[in-house]
Design a protein around this motif. Structure first.
Motif: not given
Length: 285
Positions: A165-168, A194-195, A199-200, A213-215
């Motif tokens: 899922v996508q999570l904030r 700056f990673s 995938s964030l 966090i996209e996935n």
């Protein structure tokens, strides 16, 4: 003083709902029997008695500016003292303390004597006296209140989600006297601002910041640290659940409220839409 709800922070990424709110810094200037002195040109018309007992608020690590206007007292010399400790700070434009954090500024055309204290500490709080060598002598008192800004994260610092899922991960700052210029985020002690391997996305505005966090994967679990500049940091632990754990949460046998919410978050708008939102509206956080 400048508290903003985490629900209001969520409005940052929803352009249509953000525009009607006011910014946390736009609070009333009334503070009990004192006023919060703000850097506005209209203050140059204040008489000494109107400035007396003014409260100035600064947060730890920032610069406190205490402004004394002598518009109705001629061109007399001004001395600054920390009156509750009888500690002489300045005479005219000369510094009379070995403490390098104090500065004095005299703006002649505004009849303004400004005392600045850099890298404010809690011990700087107290009463300050602007004494004007007029005849008779005039003394104007100011009260500096020092607050410590702190990061705040939801749900006691623990979130539950499942993979895919996508999570904030939200963070806000309380007790800040000015918008936060930088939020530093860490995952298990490693900086992620700056990673290039994760995938964030990190979104920051005013008093709030998000890690998006996209996935979500198992690698995303662990401790996230939100460390705003000049504020006390806070930790947020993300638990990525197995299927049976998720079922238990949905059936009421665990802390299911946030897990369910995390799975139905709306997608993050494209960059151009987010920029348009921030330019066209002033969100509450």
């Amino acid at each position: 003083m400048f508290e903003v709800s985490l629900a209001a922070c969520a409005m940052l990424l929803l352009c249509g709902e953000a525009g009607a709110s006011s910014c946390p810094g736009e609070q009333s200037q009334s503070q009990g029997s004192h006023r919060v002195l703000r850097p506005q040109s209209a203050l140059t018309s204040f008489r000494p008695e109107e400035q007396n007992n003014t409260e100035v608020v600064a947060q730890v690590g920032s610069t406190a500016r205490i402004r004394c206007y002598t518009h109705f007292l001629g061109n007399a010399l001004v001395t600054w003292t920390k009156s509750d400790e009888e500690f002489l700070l300045t005479v005219g434009e000369r510094i009379y303390t070995s403490e390098p954090r104090y500065f004095i500024s005299h703006v002649r055309h505004q009849k303004l004597w400004e005392l600045s204290i850099r890298s404010v500490r809690a011990s700087d709080a107290g009463a300050y006296e602007c004494q004007v060598t007029s005849h008779p002598l005039a003394a104007i008192y100011f009260f500096l209140r020092v607050v410590e800004a702190r990061a705040v994260v939801p749900d006691g610092g623990a979130l539950h989600s499942h993979a895919g899922v996508q999570l904030r991960l939200p963070c806000r700052v309380d007790q800040a006297t000015e918008p936060v210029s930088h939020f530093f985020w860490y995952h298990n002690g490693t900086g992620i601002n700056f990673s290039k391997t994760r995938s964030l996305t990190i979104v920051t505005h005013g008093y709030c910041s998000y890690v998006v966090i996209e996935n979500v994967t198992w690698a995303d679990s662990g401790v996230y640290t939100c460390a705003p500049l000049r504020a006390r940091p806070a930790n947020l632990t993300l638990h990525v659940l197995q299927d049976e754990q998720r079922s238990a949460l949905y059936n009421g046998r665990g802390e299911g409220g946030f897990a369910a919410a995390a799975s139905v978050l709306p997608p993050v708008p494209p960059t151009w839409l987010l920029v348009a939102c921030l330019v066209g509206a002033r969100p509450s956080c």
